[in-house]
Write a protein that holds these residues in place. Structure first.
Motif, PDB file in Angstrom:
ATOM      1  N   PRO A 133     -61.059 -32.306  20.576  1.00 59.26           N
ATOM      2  CA  PRO A 133     -59.980 -32.738  19.867  1.00 59.26           C
ATOM      3  C   PRO A 133     -59.096 -33.467  20.538  1.00 59.26           C
ATOM      4  N   GLU A 134     -59.004 -33.305  21.951  1.00 60.72           N
ATOM      5  CA  GLU A 134     -58.084 -34.175  22.724  1.00 60.72           C
ATOM      6  C   GLU A 134     -58.569 -35.557  22.939  1.00 60.72           C
ATOM      7  N   ARG A 135     -60.099 -35.699  22.901  1.00 62.50           N
ATOM      8  CA  ARG A 135     -60.543 -37.152  23.197  1.00 62.50           C
ATOM      9  C   ARG A 135     -60.534 -37.757  21.756  1.00 62.50           C
ATOM     10  N   ARG A 136     -60.554 -37.123  20.699  1.00 63.89           N
ATOM     11  CA  ARG A 136     -60.823 -37.469  19.472  1.00 63.89           C
ATOM     12  C   ARG A 136     -59.192 -38.065  19.407  1.00 63.89           C
ATOM     13  N   LEU A 137     -58.369 -37.463  19.609  1.00 66.60           N
ATOM     14  CA  LEU A 137     -56.705 -37.767  19.336  1.00 66.60           C
ATOM     15  C   LEU A 137     -56.633 -39.038  20.165  1.00 66.60           C
ATOM     16  N   ALA A 138     -57.092 -38.983  21.597  1.00 70.21           N
ATOM     17  CA  ALA A 138     -57.118 -40.350  22.428  1.00 70.21           C
ATOM     18  C   ALA A 138     -57.658 -41.639  21.626  1.00 70.21           C
ATOM     19  N   VAL A 139     -58.685 -41.387  20.945  1.00 70.46           N
ATOM     20  CA  VAL A 139     -59.438 -42.537  20.558  1.00 70.46           C
ATOM     21  C   VAL A 139     -58.652 -42.981  19.099  1.00 70.46           C
ATOM     22  N   ALA A 140     -58.168 -42.118  18.124  1.00 70.17           N
ATOM     23  CA  ALA A 140     -57.458 -42.223  17.151  1.00 70.17           C
ATOM     24  C   ALA A 140     -55.993 -42.904  17.522  1.00 70.17           C
ATOM     25  N   ARG A 141     -55.524 -42.523  18.646  1.00 68.79           N
ATOM     26  CA  ARG A 141     -54.018 -43.208  18.940  1.00 68.79           C
ATOM     27  C   ARG A 141     -54.598 -44.465  19.530  1.00 68.79           C
ATOM     28  N   ALA A 142     -55.696 -44.793  20.242  1.00 67.83           N
ATOM     29  CA  ALA A 142     -55.979 -46.381  20.790  1.00 67.83           C
ATOM     30  C   ALA A 142     -56.083 -47.062  19.310  1.00 67.83           C
ATOM     31  N   MET A 143     -56.664 -46.399  18.381  1.00 68.15           N
ATOM     32  CA  MET A 143     -56.957 -47.110  17.150  1.00 68.15           C
ATOM     33  C   MET A 143     -55.805 -47.660  16.461  1.00 68.15           C
ATOM     34  N   PRO A 153     -44.067 -45.822  22.561  1.00 65.32           N
ATOM     35  CA  PRO A 153     -43.730 -45.027  23.756  1.00 65.32           C
ATOM     36  C   PRO A 153     -44.909 -44.210  23.887  1.00 65.32           C
ATOM     37  N   GLU A 154     -45.302 -43.896  25.072  1.00 65.53           N
ATOM     38  CA  GLU A 154     -46.149 -42.737  25.538  1.00 65.53           C
ATOM     39  C   GLU A 154     -45.760 -41.656  24.914  1.00 65.53           C
ATOM     40  N   GLY A 155     -47.202 -40.904  24.346  1.00 63.88           N
ATOM     41  CA  GLY A 155     -46.980 -39.705  23.793  1.00 63.88           C
ATOM     42  C   GLY A 155     -46.606 -39.546  22.359  1.00 63.88           C
ATOM     43  N   THR A 156     -46.339 -40.613  21.933  1.00 57.24           N
ATOM     44  CA  THR A 156     -45.930 -40.946  20.348  1.00 57.24           C
ATOM     45  C   THR A 156     -46.992 -40.078  19.512  1.00 57.24           C
ATOM     46  N   PRO A 157     -46.228 -38.961  18.593  1.00 49.29           N
ATOM     47  CA  PRO A 157     -47.389 -38.165  17.876  1.00 49.29           C
ATOM     48  C   PRO A 157     -48.274 -38.822  16.967  1.00 49.29           C
ATOM     49  N   LEU A 158     -49.263 -38.460  16.354  1.00 52.47           N
ATOM     50  CA  LEU A 158     -50.271 -39.217  15.634  1.00 52.47           C
ATOM     51  C   LEU A 158     -49.606 -39.194  14.189  1.00 52.47           C
ATOM     52  N   ASN A 159     -48.632 -38.316  13.818  1.00 53.23           N
ATOM     53  CA  ASN A 159     -48.315 -38.227  12.579  1.00 53.23           C
ATOM     54  C   ASN A 159     -47.105 -39.476  12.531  1.00 53.23           C
ATOM     55  N   THR A 160     -46.704 -39.875  13.524  1.00 53.54           N
ATOM     56  CA  THR A 160     -45.501 -40.892  14.083  1.00 53.54           C
ATOM     57  C   THR A 160     -46.273 -42.116  13.917  1.00 53.54           C
ATOM     58  N   LEU A 161     -47.430 -42.281  14.360  1.00 49.67           N
ATOM     59  CA  LEU A 161     -48.259 -43.453  14.487  1.00 49.67           C
ATOM     60  C   LEU A 161     -48.690 -43.656  12.988  1.00 49.67           C
ATOM     61  N   ARG A 162     -48.937 -42.776  12.055  1.00 50.62           N
ATOM     62  CA  ARG A 162     -49.328 -43.075  10.727  1.00 50.62           C
ATOM     63  C   ARG A 162     -48.188 -43.625   9.948  1.00 50.62           C
ATOM     64  N   GLY A 229     -65.935 -40.474  12.197  1.00 50.26           N
ATOM     65  CA  GLY A 229     -64.862 -41.176  12.128  1.00 50.26           C
ATOM     66  C   GLY A 229     -63.839 -40.492  12.971  1.00 50.26           C
ATOM     67  N   PHE A 230     -62.676 -41.227  13.658  1.00 46.44           N
ATOM     68  CA  PHE A 230     -61.705 -40.650  14.477  1.00 46.44           C
ATOM     69  C   PHE A 230     -60.360 -40.444  13.504  1.00 46.44           C
ATOM     70  N   VAL A 231     -60.160 -41.379  12.792  1.00 43.49           N
ATOM     71  CA  VAL A 231     -58.837 -41.332  12.010  1.00 43.49           C
ATOM     72  C   VAL A 231     -59.359 -40.672  10.522  1.00 43.49           C
ATOM     73  N   HIS A 232     -60.358 -41.321   9.929  1.00 44.96           N
ATOM     74  CA  HIS A 232     -61.032 -41.058   8.683  1.00 44.96           C
ATOM     75  C   HIS A 232     -61.816 -39.871   9.010  1.00 44.96           C
ATOM     76  N   GLN A 233     -62.081 -38.990   7.849  1.00 45.04           N
ATOM     77  CA  GLN A 233     -63.192 -38.144   7.919  1.00 45.04           C
ATOM     78  C   GLN A 233     -63.574 -37.883   6.395  1.00 45.04           C
ATOM     79  N   GLY A 234     -64.892 -37.119   6.269  1.00 41.22           N
ATOM     80  CA  GLY A 234     -65.353 -36.679   4.948  1.00 41.22           C
ATOM     81  C   GLY A 234     -66.059 -37.444   4.363  1.00 41.22           C
ATOM     82  N   LYS A 235     -66.500 -38.526   4.760  1.00 44.01           N
ATOM     83  CA  LYS A 235     -67.232 -39.625   3.980  1.00 44.01           C
ATOM     84  C   LYS A 235     -68.356 -40.002   5.087  1.00 44.01           C
ATOM     85  N   GLN A 236     -69.571 -40.613   4.445  1.00 41.02           N
ATOM     86  CA  GLN A 236     -70.666 -41.173   5.201  1.00 41.02           C
ATOM     87  C   GLN A 236     -70.178 -42.491   6.033  1.00 41.02           C
TER      88      GLN A 236
END
Length: 348
Positions: A133-143, A153-162, A229-236
């Protein structure tokens, strides 16, 4: 005699050769490090005594052949009007070449075969990052950060990035609507009422499908999974959507708004995307971005087309140990492959 009633002129041998060599065959010599692509359409690909060739037949029945460098290709994109024989497919498989069935210009991907000798290095990087989960979050943030032109800002939550991504896209829609004077625009994708959508939505959906095809082809040729996927999931195609989202604001959204008054926005979007962007402009970016997202610690990633001749065994401490070795020995003895055991594993 009108233009429509003129009989079609038979192709000469020289013209048939040009149809095979260019533009119906468009070699992309290097993508990423050593990943080469070949796009072919309106040809028949066959295997003969001399090798694999793409052939066309003119109106007089004369056949023109262009032999393909199978050993130098990592991926062949088979476009509309292409047929391929089983011996030719077997030859590509022996050389470790991936075959992808695509739409015109390679901008859609319908199915693909992956060579048995294709390295799993990038798939392993993908699974390694995705499974924690932590590494997946890092890749999602990078995307997400890849899409922003402003520092976050460093450490911005994923929901804020969305939320920031939503604001960015909404502002882009507003800017382009004002630029092209199309009035208030709302993104709407409704397959059940396709023909009722406005031209911008139709063009955007069509252009996005083209982009998905290119990303799909790149992922398959690298040996990655399109489903993890790292941001998306549930589909091929979750990973396809992840990577395609990196380029929409730059490529497909402006294109769609430019076609707001087109009588055939879907067809024009596909044609414009193919003619203006070209595979050789986008594929190297896609490959490089995937590498940097999955393995940011590697300054010089290993080429995607690198073959793995032998199967390795996983070890929790050593990472990988040689395959084809008999390890049924006393603790402390050095294993040896020269002790009458089975030979190293090879592809079926």
């Amino acid at each position: 005699m009108t233009e429509a009633s003129k009989p079609q002129r038979a192709h000469t041998a020289a013209e048939a050769r040009r149809r095979v060599a260019a533009p119906t065959l468009a070699m992309l010599p290097r993508v990423g490090d050593s990943l080469s692509f070949l796009y072919a359409d309106v040809v028949r690909i066959v295997q003969d005594d001399s090798g694999v060739s793409a052939e066309t037949t003119d109106a007089s029945g004369e056949t023109t052949r262009v032999y393909l460098p199978t050993a130098a290709l990592s991926c062949v994109l088979l476009g509309p009007g292409t047929s391929i024989t089983q011996p030719a497919m077997a030859a590509f498989a022996r050389h470790g070449t991936t075959l992808v069935c695509t739409g015109s210009g390679g901008v859609r991907s319908y199915s693909a075969t992956a060579a048995d000798s294709l390295t799993t290095r990038w798939l392993e990087h993908q699974v390694h990052q995705w499974s924690d989960p932590e590494r997946r979050l890092a890749v999602a943030r990078a995307m997400y950060l890849h899409r922003f032109d402003m520092p976050v800002p460093e450490g911005t939550p994923l929901n804020t990035l969305r939320g920031l991504e939503g604001q960015r896209v909404k502002a882009l829609y507003k800017h382009l609507a004002r630029q092209y004077r199309v009035g208030r625009f709302t993104r709407n994708y409704d397959p059940d009422a396709w023909d009722d959508q406005d031209p911008v939505n139709l063009a955007l959906s069509s252009a996005n499908q083209c982009l998905y095809g290119i990303v799909h082809a790149a992922l398959v040729a690298m040996g990655c999974s399109t489903a993890l996927g790292f941001v998306h999931q549930g589909k091929q195609h979750a990973m396809v959507y992840d990577i395609a989202d990196l380029y929409k604001a730059e490529l497909t959204i402006p294109l769609a708004f430019s076609l707001h008054d087109s009588p055939k926005p879907e067809a024009m979007a596909r044609r414009s995307f193919r003619e203006e962007l070209r595979l050789y402009r986008l594929l190297p970016r896609i490959v490089g971005d995937i590498q940097r997202l999955l393995a940011p610690q590697e300054a010089e990633p290993v080429p995607e087309g690198e073959s793995v001749p032998l199967v390795e065994l996983w070890d929790p401490e050593g990472g990988a140990v040689p395959g084809g070795v008999n390890y049924a020995r006393d603790v402390g003895d050095e294993p040896s492959a020269d002790d009458g055991t089975d030979p190293p594993a090879t592809p079926f």
